[in-house]
Design an enzyme around this catalytic site. Structure first.
Site, PDB file in Angstrom:
ATOM      1  N   PHE A  48       0.813  -1.228   0.000  1.00 40.30           N
ATOM      2  CA  PHE A  48       0.000   0.000   0.000  1.00 40.30           C
ATOM      3  C   PHE A  48       0.840   1.268   0.000  1.00 40.30           C
ATOM      4  CE2 PHE A  48      -2.118  -3.320   2.632  1.00 40.30           C
ATOM      5  CZ  PHE A  48      -3.025  -3.722   1.678  1.00 40.30           C
ATOM      6  N   GLY A  65       0.107  -8.150  -4.178  1.00 38.54           N
ATOM      7  CA  GLY A  65      -1.202  -8.695  -3.852  1.00 38.54           C
ATOM      8  C   GLY A  65      -2.269  -8.223  -4.811  1.00 38.54           C
ATOM      9  N   THR A  66      -1.848  -7.407  -5.783  1.00 33.59           N
ATOM     10  CA  THR A  66      -2.790  -6.762  -6.679  1.00 33.59           C
ATOM     11  C   THR A  66      -3.246  -7.673  -7.811  1.00 33.59           C
ATOM     12  OG1 THR A  66      -0.786  -5.878  -7.650  1.00 33.59           O
ATOM     13  CG2 THR A  66      -2.047  -4.402  -6.265  1.00 33.59           C
ATOM     14  N   PRO A 108     -11.467  -8.733 -14.591  1.00 35.57           N
ATOM     15  CA  PRO A 108     -12.540  -8.157 -13.761  1.00 35.57           C
ATOM     16  C   PRO A 108     -12.555  -8.703 -12.337  1.00 35.57           C
ATOM     17  CG  PRO A 108     -13.390  -8.840 -15.905  1.00 35.57           C
ATOM     18  CD  PRO A 108     -11.981  -9.368 -15.817  1.00 35.57           C
ATOM     19  N   LYS A 109     -12.006  -9.899 -12.140  1.00 35.04           N
ATOM     20  CA  LYS A 109     -12.034 -10.478 -10.795  1.00 35.04           C
ATOM     21  C   LYS A 109     -11.003  -9.801  -9.885  1.00 35.04           C
ATOM     22  CE  LYS A 109     -12.171 -14.896  -8.422  1.00 35.04           C
ATOM     23  NZ  LYS A 109     -12.128 -16.352  -8.568  1.00 35.04           N
ATOM     24  N   LYS A 113      -6.255   1.577 -17.493  1.00 31.77           N
ATOM     25  CA  LYS A 113      -5.775   2.687 -16.660  1.00 31.77           C
ATOM     26  C   LYS A 113      -5.294   2.298 -15.266  1.00 31.77           C
ATOM     27  CE  LYS A 113      -8.565   6.391 -18.746  1.00 31.77           C
ATOM     28  NZ  LYS A 113      -9.749   7.246 -18.516  1.00 31.77           N
ATOM     29  N   GLY A 114      -5.596   1.109 -14.798  1.00 31.47           N
ATOM     30  CA  GLY A 114      -5.126   0.753 -13.447  1.00 31.47           C
ATOM     31  C   GLY A 114      -6.165   1.073 -12.394  1.00 31.47           C
ATOM     32  N   GLY A 132      -5.605   0.353  -8.721  1.00 32.36           N
ATOM     33  CA  GLY A 132      -5.103   0.188  -7.350  1.00 32.36           C
ATOM     34  C   GLY A 132      -5.561   1.262  -6.390  1.00 32.36           C
ATOM     35  N   GLU A 133      -5.698   2.489  -6.862  1.00 31.11           N
ATOM     36  CA  GLU A 133      -6.016   3.586  -5.940  1.00 31.11           C
ATOM     37  C   GLU A 133      -7.484   4.012  -6.003  1.00 31.11           C
ATOM     38  OE1 GLU A 133      -2.568   4.635  -4.972  1.00 31.11           O
ATOM     39  OE2 GLU A 133      -1.936   3.341  -6.617  1.00 31.11           O
TER      40      GLU A 133
END
Lengths: 723, 330
Positions: free
Chosen positions: A238, A464-465, A616-617, A685-686, A688-689
């Site tokens: 993170f 973990g992403t 998508p998962k 585009k990602g 994670g945030e």
């Protein structure tokens, strides 16, 4: 050709290894003769070490050495050697460098012993005398000592002061957010294996193996080829692994001194002794006309930093780009305190900055008697006002529409305290979210075995992403192979260069490199095969398939030969002239028992526009985790500091509260279609945030709708909700 | 963690013979081990009592229940007699900790939990409870979780147990065994207020071991409620908790009332005299509010916990209302 694997909700390729325990994390590598280091932490916020007495610790059987600033091995004396790829401006912290105590919890010594238990016990016997000096740790008490942040803020546009003055509807409100620590499940650890030739192999908890490698090379003046850093699996980070943390320095220091392999694992308490999300205070001023059109926006924020570095994040920029407005002024200041330097933490800047913007928008909607969603629609911007560039895509209106429909927003009674159910006040709130869609340089290698297995690699990590899985999908599609015939390797500094894993740019940066490498390798294979097997010369390249360990063309099988390709990918040239960002709209239902100050978030709908979703998962899991994180920011998370002692005091997971399962109601994730052939060749585009951004504001807005009470000081704990 | 000697006695007599100022009994270890790792507890000897025959739950001659000290919190909470006859106790236990912890934690050990005060838990800072005479930074520091009743200038910590709050309301007795033999301690006298010696949480002598908890016959069954308020839905210590029991006469007057508060003091907080003064009054919200005001009359907030007074008052009213509703709609 089969349907592409990209876009399918595949299970994680590393899932079985993780759930069966075969996946090893940094602190889990066995090694004969391994020594264990235990960090001795200070309890003074500012001062000088007068004396360190190690006699009692050294007398414990099994203790090998106690390292501190007076007896450590040689390390670089300049600041530059300690600057890593995510360094803040200033002088980086240098563990065990000298007698200066810069913050409470600072590592002051390292006990090295034959077992962890002995090291930890002996650590409790090290006596450190410190001449304490007066310290200051309270941002609010030190606001007068703020200076301008060394951030490249967009300059003022238009005339904020004049437009705000003239605006018929205004909001002027100040919000505050607390210090928060990342607290990944896996604590930081480094296992440094001292090879017979004196080279180091390091298993590190990091979001950038090459960043850790460069750091060790510079700090200890080592030849680069003699340091290899691996991070095969990372148990959450993170942002906490973006900079090399002190356990790495200390483990390497001990290994070099003792010429033995050494592991240092931080305790949970010590996970509160380095970077964190900084406390902020933010003033938002919005001016609008009667239709809700924004005439003026000002966002002035102050954040805390350390005395040795100026940490900056993108805290206020969002207020100049999410909505259309011609008169914008942004300001950002820092207050240095006797604390450690803050560090990027999931959606750094946006997670806290958008709280202020999106709560202020809600307050403006109330002032205008306008639906909060309608206010946002009215101010939709199709270009980024900070950069003066159109967005490569921005399906935010679809997020509004689909999220609202799914949530049932149209049946909201706008009056505060109007919705009740079984004695509870019910509140519905919403907020928008935004995060930049960046792309960095990245490299990848693709190698085909003679037995037909495709190995693709890059030095990125998987915190973990889902990076292992997503890159395997991209590679299999690009080469045209079955998923089971492809292995993606990462987490090793010896692999082709990759950026730090952060900022939601791993798929958009490493993904294109992987794709290009696999496409190039396929081209190489076809060219080679046509030369090797003349009867294939006239056949279309699309007919070439690698399957069952062979090259298969038009019903016939041919033997393969090993070959490989390495590609250095650049950010897409088409991005020039465009701005790119992910967006979201999040809708929240809260249920409040006012007499008892209890709040339950019963429903969340998060609608996200993030370009093309590769998996998508795993993407949904990212958004779910982000939403849960946002609920924690709204209601629970706060690292509490005792300013008298200058020390974080709730430094464990019993007292530092994050949500438990019982806190979480329904969460629904919607990905809206957002074609984008500009942002990068994957159109992705990602994610994670973006999941966390806006959630805390939506909760606070829902609370205001439920109770009529506007809470601007986060988190919204019991005492702020008690009727 | 300091090195320590370990023994596992076969009998209660052996166990209490081995006891001493440098020793700690260990059962589930859910609190003691944490404290040892943090160097808060530094026993030279650890006496493992898990081999002792203290695992029985049995009905007593007077119709009460006797619970062996080694019965786990989970077993006790799900015990059929406890669920049927002492639902207040079952609810309180299940409001605490997590399933994993409740599986390990023992009945006796639950009484001996140490406070969760931040300062007590961090051996690098002063704390009168951990290091007598070193000071109490909580008084002027982070004291949101701390006491509003019965605190002293030396200590403002609160007792963390949920189970003990129910046991206080149920007027349990603590059976202890020492070198001089057995004695019974009324629950109200077991824990103590901090005064000038906050290092002592309770009245156990050094050689005494808790062997059982005795519950008198239930004074109320359905007409009880445990309400716990905390910062998240599970796995958090109480900001305020209430164990409430009620007996309502046919004319809707209060025929019996017990209220114990958790999270507000160094021990579960009760005022038996005040409870008695409520007898005969109408069983209404107004009576409960008046009772709550009186129970909290001497509350003295610190800088960050004044909200606990309002919260406790509202929680008392709610718990009694729920207790009453539980009787009407069992």
């Amino acid at each position: 050709m089969n349907s592409p694997l990209s876009g399918q909700p595949l299970d994680r390729v590393d899932g079985p290894a993780k759930v069966t325990g075969r996946a090893r994390y940094a602190g889990e590598y066995p090694e004969p003769g391994l020594l264990y280091g235990s960090v001795v932490s200070g309890n003074v916020a500012r001062g000088r070490i007068r004396r360190i007495d190690c006699d009692a610790a050294l007398a414990v059987p099994g203790v090998v050495e106690v390292l501190h600033h007076l007896n450590r091995p040689k390390m670089a004396g300049d600041d530059e050697s300690y600057e890593d790829a995510d360094a803040a401006e200033g002088k980086p912290f240098r563990p065990l460098f000298n007698d200066r105590v810069l913050y409470s919890g600072q590592p002051l010594a390292l006990v090295v012993a034959e077992s962890l238990e002995v090291a930890r016990y002996a650590g409790s016997l090290v006596r450190i005398e410190i001449d304490a000096e007066a310290h200051r740790t309270d941002l609010f008490a030190e606001l007068d000592n703020a200076h301008d942040a060394p951030a490249e803020l967009p300059g003022p546009r238009g005339d904020f002061a004049g437009a705000f003055e003239a605006a018929p509807f205004k909001v002027d409100a100040t919000y505050s957010t607390p210090v928060e620590h990342h607290n990944p499940m896996e604590p930081h650890a480094s296992t440094v294996i001292y090879n017979a030739d004196g080279s180091l192999q390091v298993h590190d908890k990091t979001q950038g193996t090459q960043n850790s490698q460069d750091y060790l090379v510079k700090v200890f003046d080592l030849p680069k080829e003699r340091v290899r850093v691996c991070a095969a699996y990372v148990g959450g980070a993170f942002g906490s692994g973006l900079r090399p943390q002190y356990q790495l320095t200390l483990a390497a220091m001990a290994a070099l001194r003792l010429q033995r392999s050494v592991r240092v694992t931080l305790t949970r308490q010590q996970m509160f002794t380095f970077g964190y999300r900084p406390r902020t205070v933010q003033r938002l001023r919005l001016g609008a006309d009667a239709q809700g059109r924004l005439l003026a926006i000002s966002h002035e924020a102050t954040g805390q930093t350390s005395r040795f570095e100026d940490f900056t994040e993108h805290l206020v920029e969002w207020s100049g780009m999410l909505y259309r407005c011609d008169n914008v002024a942004l300001g950002y200041r820092l207050v240095p305190l006797d604390v450690y330097t803050p560090l990027d933490m999931r959606a750094p800047g946006a997670a806290s900055g958008v709280i202020a913007l999106e709560c202020a928008m809600d307050e403006l909607a109330q002032a205008l008697s306008l639906d909060p969603l309608e206010l946002r629609r009215v101010n939709f911007a199709d270009s980024n006002g900070n950069e003066g560039k159109p967005y490569s895509s921005k399906a935010l209106l679809d997020c509004y529409a689909r999220g609202a429909l799914r949530f049932g927003w149209h049946s909201r009674d706008p009056r505060p305290r109007s919705m009740q159910d079984q004695g509870e006040l019910v509140g519905w709130g919403m907020a928008g979210g935004v995060w930049e869609a960046m792309q960095m340089k990245a490299s990848a290698r693709a190698r085909l075995d003679a037995d037909g297995h495709l190995w693709v690699s890059s030095a990125t990590t998987d915190i973990g992403t889902g990076t292992y899985t997503v890159m395997t999908q991209i590679a299999a599609d690009a080469f045209g192979m079955a998923l089971a015939d492809v292995t993606f390797q990462l987490g090793d500094s010896s692999l082709p260069t990759a950026p730090l894993q952060g900022g939601s740019f791993t798929v958009s940066s490493v993904g294109p490199a992987v794709r290009q490498a696999c496409q190039a390798l396929r081209g190489k294979l076809v060219a080679w095969a046509k030369g090797r097997y003349p009867e294939l010369a006239g056949i279309d390249a699309g007919a070439f398939v690698v399957r069952d360990g062979q090259l298969q063309v038009a019903g016939k099988a041919y033997a393969l030969e090993a070959m490989d390709v390495r590609v250095d990918a650049e950010p897409s040239a088409r991005r020039q002239g465009f701005a790119s960002a992910t967006h979201s709209a999040v809708f929240v239902e809260v249920r409040i028992d006012e007499a008892l100050g209890t709040l339950r978030v019963s429903r969340v709908v998060s609608a996200v526009a993030a370009g093309r979703v590769i998996n998508p998962k795993t993407a949904r899991s990212q958004i779910l985790g982000g939403v849960v994180w946002g609920l924690g920011m709204a209601l629970q998370e706060e690292t509490q500091i005792d300013h008298g002692l200058g020390r974080y005091m709730n430094h464990n997971l019993a007292e530092y509260h994050i949500p438990v399962n019982a806190d979480i109601g329904e969460i629904e994730v919607i990905f809206v279609d957002e074609p984008d052939d500009i942002v990068n060749e994957l159109g992705s585009k990602g994610v994670g945030e973006i999941g966390v951004v806006g959630v805390a504001a939506a909760v606070a807005n829902a609370v205001c709708h439920a109770t009529g009470r506007r809470v601007r000081d986060f988190p919204l704990t019991v005492e702020k909700l008690l009727g | 963690m300091m090195p320590f000697a370990y023994s596992k006695p076969d009998s209660i007599e052996q166990a209490v013979q081995q006891a001493g100022p440098d020793a700690r009994f260990i059962a589930g270890g859910t609190n003691l081990l944490d404290l040892m790792k943090e160097n808060v507890e530094r026993p030279a000897r650890v006496i493992d009592i898990t081999g002792l025959p203290l695992r029985e739950v049995r009905t007593t001659a007077n119709g009460g229940l006797q619970i062996g000290a080694l019965v786990s919190n989970a077993e006790l909470a799900w015990h059929l007699d406890v669920e049927a006859r002492y639902p207040l106790l079952s609810q309180a236990i299940l409001a605490g900790a997590s399933p994993q912890l409740r599986n390990m934690a023992s009945t006796g050990g639950n009484l001996l939990q140490r406070t969760r005060c931040h300062y007590f838990y961090d051996a690098a800072v002063p704390c009168n409870k951990r290091a007598p005479g070193s000071g109490c930074p909580a008084r002027d520091g982070l004291n949101r979780q701390h006491a509003i009743l019965g605190a002293s200038e030396h200590c403002v910590a609160v007792h963390p147990s949920d189970m003990c709050v129910a046991l206080a309301a149920l007027e349990a007795r603590v059976l202890v065994h020492g070198r001089q033999g057995e004695r019974e301690i009324p629950f109200a006298d077991f824990h103590r207020l901090p005064g000038a010696t906050p290092e002592r949480d309770n009245c156990l002598a050094e050689d005494e071991l808790i062997v059982a908890i005795a519950l008198p016959p239930p004074p109320f069954v359905a007409c009880s409620h445990y309400l716990k308020l905390r910062d998240r839905a599970s796995y958090a210590f109480a900001l305020v908790s209430v164990a409430a029991g009620l007996v309502v006469a046919d004319d809707n007057s209060i025929a019996g009332l017990r209220v114990a508060l958790g999270g507000v003091a160094h021990k579960p907080w009760r005022d038996v005299g005040l409870e008695r003064s409520m007898l005969g009054r109408p069983a209404t919200r107004e009576s409960y509010a008046a009772f709550a005001d009186a129970l909290l009359r001497d509350a003295r907030p610190l800088a960050h916990n004044a909200f606990k007074i309002t919260l406790a008052k509202n929680a008392i009213i709610r718990a009694l209302t729920q207790a009453q509703a539980a009787e009407e709609h069992p």
